[in-house]
Design a protein around this motif. Structure first.
Motif, PDB file in Angstrom:
ATOM      1  N   ASP A 162     102.754 -69.621  27.966  1.00 13.45           N
ATOM      2  CA  ASP A 162     103.923 -69.525  28.849  1.00 13.45           C
ATOM      3  C   ASP A 162     105.217 -69.193  28.108  1.00 13.45           C
ATOM      4  N   TRP A 163     105.171 -69.101  26.788  1.00 11.83           N
ATOM      5  CA  TRP A 163     106.399 -68.889  26.015  1.00 11.83           C
ATOM      6  C   TRP A 163     107.087 -67.560  26.357  1.00 11.83           C
ATOM      7  N   PRO A 164     106.374 -66.434  26.436  1.00 11.00           N
ATOM      8  CA  PRO A 164     107.075 -65.167  26.683  1.00 11.00           C
ATOM      9  C   PRO A 164     107.889 -65.154  27.969  1.00 11.00           C
ATOM     10  N   GLU A 165     107.320 -65.601  29.079  1.00  7.59           N
ATOM     11  CA  GLU A 165     108.052 -65.538  30.339  1.00  7.59           C
ATOM     12  C   GLU A 165     109.234 -66.502  30.355  1.00  7.59           C
ATOM     13  N   ARG A 166     109.087 -67.659  29.717  1.00 12.99           N
ATOM     14  CA  ARG A 166     110.224 -68.582  29.623  1.00 12.99           C
ATOM     15  C   ARG A 166     111.338 -67.978  28.764  1.00 12.99           C
ATOM     16  N   ALA A 167     110.958 -67.381  27.636  1.00 16.65           N
ATOM     17  CA  ALA A 167     111.949 -66.796  26.738  1.00 16.65           C
ATOM     18  C   ALA A 167     112.635 -65.594  27.373  1.00 16.65           C
ATOM     19  N   LEU A 168     111.899 -64.817  28.152  1.00 16.50           N
ATOM     20  CA  LEU A 168     112.512 -63.691  28.854  1.00 16.50           C
ATOM     21  C   LEU A 168     113.550 -64.178  29.859  1.00 16.50           C
ATOM     22  N   ILE A 175      93.426 -63.692  31.744  1.00 17.28           N
ATOM     23  CA  ILE A 175      94.322 -64.687  31.160  1.00 17.28           C
ATOM     24  C   ILE A 175      94.047 -66.038  31.792  1.00 17.28           C
ATOM     25  N   ASP A 176      93.864 -67.069  30.963  1.00 22.01           N
ATOM     26  CA  ASP A 176      93.778 -68.430  31.494  1.00 22.01           C
ATOM     27  C   ASP A 176      94.607 -69.357  30.619  1.00 22.01           C
TER      28      ASP A 176
END
Length: 213
Positions: A115-121, A179-180
């Motif tokens: 979940d890091w990429p979408e939070r960072a975006l 993706i899971d």
């Protein structure tokens, strides 16, 4: 920006842009703490890779694209060697042809939580790109997927998300990646995004890794 421009050494201006941001993300350490980290190379590597990742994400690469609302045509324009037929059933949100700018956020770290990429975006004022934006990007900038596996996390269907990637032999794929929650993003992956609002900048010239479980 081409593949060759991405892999060649950065200019002093690019180093300055990223270097100034990098310092902000390095942890505040006492001299003793710094010494201890030097003795723990894995911990030191983690601090620096995450600092570099954050610095790069504050200075994303920008690319101009033309998004069209017909997904079949957009994918055909990419002249891929192999296309996952499941992607043709993905819904799209674009209703008209539009010229826009998209941004590429690479992952230089060894491993990132799912979940890091979408939070960072979102923290930087971006949303993950959708499949029609990824198709437009792949059609106009096919060279980039030689350097990165490019993901559009804004489109998912039945656990599948679209990705552009190439084999070492140069075979280009437009594929659906399963993706899971057990997955992590590996070095060499990159995430395509669009701004949530105007006024978002980027670095560079307009114009294989992936996931593990």
């Amino acid at each position: 920006m081409t593949h060759d421009e991405i892999v060649r050494p950065m200019t002093k201006g690019q180093i300055g842009d990223i270097g100034g941001t990098l310092i902000q993300y390095l942890p505040d350490l006492s001299y003793i703490e710094a010494q201890q980290l030097v003795g723990k190379k894995s911990a030191l590597r983690h601090h620096f890779t995450m600092a570099i990742t954050n610095a790069l994400w504050d200075n994303p690469l920008s690319f101009d694209v033309r998004v069209i609302p017909q997904l079949c045509i957009a994918i055909q324009d990419g002249s891929y060697d192999n296309v996952d037929k499941r992607l043709f059933g993905f819904p799209i949100q674009s209703t008209e042809i539009r010229d826009t700018r998209v941004y590429l956020f690479p992952n230089p770290a060894a491993s990132l939580p799912l979940d890091w990429p979408e939070r960072a975006l979102a923290e930087r004022g971006f949303r993950a790109a959708r499949i029609e934006e990824l198709a437009a990007f792949g059609a106009k900038h096919p060279d980039i997927q030689r350097a990165y596996s490019v993901h559009a996390l804004g489109s998912r269907k039945d656990g599948i998300s679209p990705v552009l990637y190439s084999t070492p032999e140069g075979i280009r794929y437009f594929f659906g990646l399963w993706i899971d929650n057990r997955c992590r993003w590996e070095i060499g992956s990159a995430f395509l995004a669009a701004p949530l609002s105007r006024g978002v900048g980027g670095v560079g010239i307009s114009g294989g890794g992936g996931i593990s479980n």
